[in-house]
Design a protein around this motif. Sequence first.
Motif, mmCIF file in Angstrom:
data_model
loop_
_atom_site.group_PDB
_atom_site.id
_atom_site.type_symbol
_atom_site.label_atom_id
_atom_site.label_comp_id
_atom_site.label_asym_id
_atom_site.label_seq_id
_atom_site.Cartn_x
_atom_site.Cartn_y
_atom_site.Cartn_z
ATOM 1 N N GLU A 195 1.017 -0.984 0.132
ATOM 2 C CA GLU A 195 -0.148 -0.022 0.031
ATOM 3 C C GLU A 195 0.675 1.186 -0.056
ATOM 4 O OE1 GLU A 195 -3.447 0.613 2.547
ATOM 5 O OE2 GLU A 195 -3.510 -1.740 2.874
ATOM 6 N N ALA A 196 0.210 2.393 -0.578
ATOM 7 C CA ALA A 196 0.875 3.676 -0.740
ATOM 8 C C ALA A 196 -0.313 4.528 -0.315
ATOM 9 C CB ALA A 196 1.799 3.890 -1.806
ATOM 10 N N SER A 197 0.375 6.110 -0.025
ATOM 11 C CA SER A 197 -0.642 7.017 -0.043
ATOM 12 C C SER A 197 -0.325 8.038 -0.955
ATOM 13 C CB SER A 197 -0.860 7.518 1.511
ATOM 14 O OG SER A 197 -1.395 6.543 2.391
ATOM 15 N N ILE A 198 -1.260 8.564 -1.655
ATOM 16 C CA ILE A 198 -0.862 9.800 -2.469
ATOM 17 C C ILE A 198 -1.733 10.756 -2.351
ATOM 18 C CG2 ILE A 198 -0.982 10.440 -5.013
ATOM 19 C CD1 ILE A 198 1.204 8.626 -4.422
ATOM 20 N N LEU A 199 -1.195 11.892 -1.558
ATOM 21 C CA LEU A 199 -2.086 12.978 -1.325
ATOM 22 C C LEU A 199 -1.777 14.042 -2.436
ATOM 23 C CD1 LEU A 199 -0.676 13.682 2.507
ATOM 24 C CD2 LEU A 199 -2.481 12.050 1.449
ATOM 25 N N ALA A 200 -2.800 14.488 -3.081
ATOM 26 C CA ALA A 200 -2.652 15.398 -4.203
ATOM 27 C C ALA A 200 -3.600 16.660 -3.941
ATOM 28 C CB ALA A 200 -2.882 14.960 -5.518
ATOM 29 N N LEU A 201 -3.124 17.752 -4.200
ATOM 30 C CA LEU A 201 -3.839 18.955 -4.408
ATOM 31 C C LEU A 201 -4.751 19.086 -5.661
ATOM 32 C CD1 LEU A 201 -0.955 21.419 -3.219
ATOM 33 C CD2 LEU A 201 -3.121 20.917 -2.034
ATOM 34 N N ASP A 203 -7.745 21.913 -7.488
ATOM 35 C CA ASP A 203 -8.400 23.152 -7.383
ATOM 36 C C ASP A 203 -9.470 23.145 -8.468
ATOM 37 O OD1 ASP A 203 -6.997 23.415 -9.964
ATOM 38 O OD2 ASP A 203 -6.415 25.640 -9.382
ATOM 39 N N GLY A 204 -9.687 22.001 -9.039
ATOM 40 C CA GLY A 204 -10.962 21.779 -10.063
ATOM 41 C C GLY A 204 -10.427 22.075 -11.643
ATOM 42 N N ASN A 205 -9.095 22.533 -11.634
ATOM 43 C CA ASN A 205 -8.538 22.896 -13.201
ATOM 44 C C ASN A 205 -7.070 21.834 -13.316
ATOM 45 O OD1 ASN A 205 -10.247 25.120 -13.546
ATOM 46 N ND2 ASN A 205 -8.805 26.117 -12.058
ATOM 47 N N THR A 206 -6.596 21.670 -11.967
ATOM 48 C CA THR A 206 -5.349 20.935 -12.163
ATOM 49 C C THR A 206 -5.281 19.900 -11.071
ATOM 50 O OG1 THR A 206 -4.427 23.421 -12.506
ATOM 51 C CG2 THR A 206 -2.796 21.510 -12.019
ATOM 52 N N VAL A 207 -4.389 19.129 -10.935
ATOM 53 C CA VAL A 207 -4.069 18.117 -9.902
ATOM 54 C C VAL A 207 -2.791 17.909 -9.828
ATOM 55 C CG1 VAL A 207 -4.766 16.105 -11.086
ATOM 56 C CG2 VAL A 207 -4.918 16.083 -8.757
ATOM 57 N N VAL A 208 -2.102 18.131 -8.708
ATOM 58 C CA VAL A 208 -0.836 18.080 -8.340
ATOM 59 C C VAL A 208 -0.432 17.160 -7.208
ATOM 60 C CG1 VAL A 208 1.421 19.269 -7.751
ATOM 61 C CG2 VAL A 208 -0.292 20.549 -9.061
ATOM 62 N N PRO A 209 0.202 15.876 -7.262
ATOM 63 C CA PRO A 209 0.539 15.139 -6.258
ATOM 64 C C PRO A 209 1.562 15.843 -5.256
ATOM 65 C CG PRO A 209 1.527 14.161 -8.185
ATOM 66 C CD PRO A 209 0.724 15.534 -8.727
ATOM 67 N N LEU A 210 1.315 15.582 -4.193
ATOM 68 C CA LEU A 210 2.621 15.779 -2.989
ATOM 69 C C LEU A 210 3.730 14.611 -3.185
ATOM 70 C CD1 LEU A 210 0.462 17.200 -0.081
ATOM 71 C CD2 LEU A 210 1.360 18.397 -2.414
ATOM 72 N N ALA A 211 4.550 14.866 -2.390
ATOM 73 C CA ALA A 211 5.631 13.479 -2.254
ATOM 74 C C ALA A 211 4.544 12.459 -1.663
ATOM 75 C CB ALA A 211 6.690 14.048 -1.118
ATOM 76 N N ILE A 270 -7.683 18.709 -0.732
ATOM 77 C CA ILE A 270 -6.859 17.665 -1.005
ATOM 78 C C ILE A 270 -7.501 16.422 -1.263
ATOM 79 C CG2 ILE A 270 -5.639 15.929 0.388
ATOM 80 C CD1 ILE A 270 -3.720 18.069 -0.177
ATOM 81 N N ILE A 271 -7.196 15.628 -2.153
ATOM 82 C CA ILE A 271 -7.610 14.418 -2.594
ATOM 83 C C ILE A 271 -6.328 13.038 -2.143
ATOM 84 C CG2 ILE A 271 -7.016 14.382 -5.129
ATOM 85 C CD1 ILE A 271 -10.008 12.311 -3.627
ATOM 86 N N PHE A 272 -7.000 12.488 -1.263
ATOM 87 C CA PHE A 272 -5.829 11.458 -0.510
ATOM 88 C C PHE A 272 -6.345 10.221 -1.207
ATOM 89 C CE2 PHE A 272 -5.493 9.530 3.576
ATOM 90 C CZ PHE A 272 -4.957 8.177 3.220
ATOM 91 N N VAL A 273 -5.546 9.609 -1.938
ATOM 92 C CA VAL A 273 -5.834 8.421 -2.654
ATOM 93 C C VAL A 273 -5.060 6.977 -1.779
ATOM 94 C CG1 VAL A 273 -6.222 6.934 -4.864
ATOM 95 C CG2 VAL A 273 -5.870 9.696 -4.914
ATOM 96 N N GLY A 274 -5.878 6.372 -1.308
ATOM 97 C CA GLY A 274 -4.910 4.961 -0.708
ATOM 98 C C GLY A 274 -5.081 4.087 -2.159
ATOM 99 N N ILE A 275 -3.571 3.677 -2.306
ATOM 100 C CA ILE A 275 -3.474 3.006 -3.479
ATOM 101 C C ILE A 275 -2.896 1.501 -2.737
ATOM 102 C CG2 ILE A 275 -1.631 2.651 -5.256
ATOM 103 C CD1 ILE A 275 -3.155 4.933 -5.943
ATOM 104 N N MET A 276 -3.098 0.559 -3.765
ATOM 105 C CA MET A 276 -2.493 -0.760 -3.776
ATOM 106 C C MET A 276 -1.446 -0.880 -4.616
ATOM 107 S SD MET A 276 -2.042 -3.664 -1.475
ATOM 108 C CE MET A 276 -3.501 -4.210 -0.705
ATOM 109 N N VAL A 277 -0.337 -1.162 -4.556
ATOM 110 C CA VAL A 277 0.419 -1.620 -5.744
ATOM 111 C C VAL A 277 0.552 -3.034 -5.983
ATOM 112 C CG1 VAL A 277 2.640 -1.228 -7.023
ATOM 113 C CG2 VAL A 277 1.865 0.492 -5.227
ATOM 114 N N THR A 278 -0.582 -3.421 -6.801
ATOM 115 C CA THR A 278 -0.492 -4.957 -7.321
ATOM 116 C C THR A 278 0.596 -5.343 -8.386
ATOM 117 O OG1 THR A 278 -1.929 -4.916 -9.036
ATOM 118 C CG2 THR A 278 -2.870 -4.630 -6.829
#
Length: 429
Positions: A195-201, A203-211, A270-278
């Motif tokens: 599993e990994a967590s991707i937090l991304a900003l 604003d409705g026009n753009t999406v930018v992942p944080l580290a 913030i959209i925080f996506v819980g990911i499973m790297v399968t």
Amino acid sequence: MKILVIGGGGREHILCWKLRQSGMVKKIYCAPGNAGIAQEAECVDIPVSELEPLVDFAVKNAIDFTVVGPEAPLCDGLVDVFKARGLKVFGPDKIAAQLEGSKTYAKDFMRKYNIPTADAGTFCDADKANEFVNRKFNEGAKGIVIKADGLAAGKGVLVAYDAKSATDFVNSCFKGTFGAAGNRVLVEECLFGEEASILALCDGNTVVPLASSQDHKRALDGDLGPNTGGMGAYSPAPVVDDKVMAVIKRDVLDNFLRGVQQEKLYFRGIIFVGIMVTENGPKVLEFNVRFGDPEVQAVLRRLDSDLLDVMLKTADGRLSEAEMKWSDDPSVCVVMASGGYPDTYEKGFEITGLAEAAATGAVVFHAGTALKDGRIVNTGGRVLGVTARGRSVREAIKNAYAAVGKIHWEGCFSRKDIGHRALARECNK
Ligand code: AMP
Ligand code: GLY
């Protein structure tokens, strides 16, 4: 500027700490805050569920910008209430917050916009859900995941490896264990991987992942014991290498943005996506509409840019103009919890050694603390997030645990193996 941060956990402590580093900040208020946050901000005694008193406070005190930490007020419509009074606020509105508030809403959104995720069925009665569960196990499934369809404070999910525990959980959902959240359940294919967590900003026009980052959900070393809100985190998560990140950007984040636009969702947060790297690539386990905690503590310790500037640009729909510089140094956050967590625990014990821990260079963020007769005491399950950087994961882990070793209260515990996956990868390089 005058800022209001809403919430009172470790996430809100690091948000206040980081926002205060901005040259644009004149004053920060935090509602309700905690004993650690009180060192960064003026705490305001209004619970996060009291939307009208919160907005009245913001108007009366001429707050320029409000940052919402937890999911519950977002799902209750805090952003809608603040916007209606002409206030600038960071977060999605009530409709968009369903991406976290309703697992069926999120699953339908993922299907509609081709976001890779586990197959699932939705059920409104226990017999049909159990029939489906039994069929899946008879067909040879190695596991099955049951999810109550609403906010259940992280407790509404069971990963079951046999039909009996799966059907027991289904029955308990429909018997009301999770309140209204259990009236509908999702029965999902079990994914295997890391599993990994991707937090991304967004604003409705753009999406930018944080580290990237990775949480440790189980209470005990070796990823054993019950699920918790998170016992520690680190950033970056080496499992999210450049190749995996490119797929996440294309298949998850770009499709997410397309969905936000086509559904005309108001999403400036913030959209925080819980990911499973399968082995078949990254798949989405869940969406959350706020910073993950403790992930945010590890992630923001590596941000070398002005967080307020980035958040303001997100709220203004100008995220594409924001600049974010990340330190190459990994960071690690070790959560210290009250004895017995995630079950019952005793509160009110004095916490000692905080100054000694800070002297090591680590930063200690408070989650469940209060000031009582001039002493800092534990008031929650997760109490502190001890966060340190280092030139390598090994060094960051060493630094974090050196600080943990200085802190004590009766019954306190922490996992001793935070960062083990990243460390194994570092050793194998
Ligand atoms: P959720 O609240 O949906 O993220 O679920 C909480 C935790 O349950 C996740 O962080 C995973 O550890 C686990 N989980 C959720 N969905 C799945 C799945 N489809 N397969 C395997 N594990 C899962
Ligand atoms: N650490 C997981 C969460 O914040 O939901």
